[in-house]
Scaffold this motif. Structure first.
Motif, PDB file in Angstrom:
ATOM      1  N   GLN A   1      -8.816  46.829  68.112  1.00  0.00           N
ATOM      2  CA  GLN A   1      -8.488  47.321  66.779  1.00  0.00           C
ATOM      3  C   GLN A   1      -8.861  46.277  65.743  1.00  0.00           C
ATOM      4  O   GLN A   1      -8.726  45.076  65.982  1.00  0.00           O
ATOM      5  CB  GLN A   1      -6.979  47.607  66.665  1.00  0.00           C
ATOM      6  N   VAL A   2      -9.342  46.763  64.610  1.00  0.00           N
ATOM      7  CA  VAL A   2      -9.684  45.901  63.477  1.00  0.00           C
ATOM      8  C   VAL A   2      -8.982  46.451  62.244  1.00  0.00           C
ATOM      9  O   VAL A   2      -8.958  47.658  62.015  1.00  0.00           O
ATOM     10  CB  VAL A   2     -11.208  45.877  63.235  1.00  0.00           C
ATOM     11  N   GLN A   3      -8.379  45.558  61.477  1.00  0.00           N
ATOM     12  CA  GLN A   3      -7.728  45.964  60.237  1.00  0.00           C
ATOM     13  C   GLN A   3      -8.482  45.367  59.051  1.00  0.00           C
ATOM     14  O   GLN A   3      -8.926  44.205  59.103  1.00  0.00           O
ATOM     15  CB  GLN A   3      -6.267  45.496  60.196  1.00  0.00           C
ATOM     16  N   SER A  25      -8.900  41.414  60.075  1.00  0.00           N
ATOM     17  CA  SER A  25      -8.012  40.893  61.101  1.00  0.00           C
ATOM     18  C   SER A  25      -8.107  41.766  62.349  1.00  0.00           C
ATOM     19  O   SER A  25      -8.688  42.848  62.320  1.00  0.00           O
ATOM     20  CB  SER A  25      -6.568  40.823  60.595  1.00  0.00           C
ATOM     21  N   GLY A  26      -7.517  41.285  63.433  1.00  0.00           N
ATOM     22  CA  GLY A  26      -7.556  42.035  64.682  1.00  0.00           C
ATOM     23  C   GLY A  26      -8.639  41.513  65.605  1.00  0.00           C
ATOM     24  O   GLY A  26      -8.885  40.318  65.668  1.00  0.00           O
ATOM     25  N   SER A  27      -9.301  42.428  66.287  1.00  0.00           N
ATOM     26  CA  SER A  27     -10.313  42.062  67.288  1.00  0.00           C
ATOM     27  C   SER A  27     -11.648  41.748  66.611  1.00  0.00           C
ATOM     28  O   SER A  27     -12.648  42.461  66.784  1.00  0.00           O
ATOM     29  CB  SER A  27     -10.473  43.197  68.294  1.00  0.00           C
ATOM     30  N   ASP A  76     -12.176  34.686  57.527  1.00  0.00           N
ATOM     31  CA  ASP A  76     -12.179  36.091  57.956  1.00  0.00           C
ATOM     32  C   ASP A  76     -12.170  37.023  56.749  1.00  0.00           C
ATOM     33  O   ASP A  76     -11.352  37.954  56.655  1.00  0.00           O
ATOM     34  CB  ASP A  76     -10.991  36.399  58.883  1.00  0.00           C
ATOM     35  N   TYR A 108     -14.239  51.142  61.516  1.00  0.00           N
ATOM     36  CA  TYR A 108     -12.951  50.879  60.889  1.00  0.00           C
ATOM     37  C   TYR A 108     -13.127  50.836  59.371  1.00  0.00           C
ATOM     38  O   TYR A 108     -14.151  50.367  58.871  1.00  0.00           O
ATOM     39  CB  TYR A 108     -12.374  49.555  61.382  1.00  0.00           C
TER      40      TYR A 108
END
Length: 119
Positions: A1-3, A25-27, A76, A108
């Motif tokens: 998951q990516v936010q 954020s996330g993967s 990021d 995403y």
């Protein structure tokens, strides 16, 4: 998951500048490309700029020479510097990330940030 969380939109006069930011954020390690899309009222969402992890950059013809996409891998963050803005740049701008896990591709999206350019 990516936010993805965008910020930096607003109201600006024609000829002005804005910088959009997108916190990722996330993967993050699964991401192949990040980009910005926009959607004007009554229109389809369209690509504005895309930055692939290998370094390839793509811009829509309408923004070439005016917009610059960049990425800060330490923070990021993904940015879209928009200069010489025109009323036709008005719309909701969305941050996008394309992630690949094994053979599957995932898109995403952030929640969007409004950009309004007055004439």
């Amino acid at each position: 998951q990516v936010q993805l969380v965008e910020s930096g939109g607003g109201l600006v006069q024609a000829g002005g500048s804005l910088r959009l930011s997108c916190r990722v954020s996330g993967s993050i390690f699964t991401i192949n490309a990040v980009g910005w899309y926009r959607q004007a009222p009554g229109e389809q969402r369209e690509l504005v700029a895309e930055l692939a992890t290998i370094g390839t950059i793509t811009y829509a013809d309408s923004v070439k020479g005016r917009f610059t996409i960049s990425r800060d891998n330490i923070k990021d963050m993904v940015y879209l510097q928009m200069n010489d803005l025109k009323p036709e740049d008005t719309g909701v701008y969305y941050c996008n990330a394309v992630a690949v896990v094994e053979v599957y591709q995932y898109d995403y999206w952030g929640q969007g940030t409004q950009v309004t350019v007055s004439s």
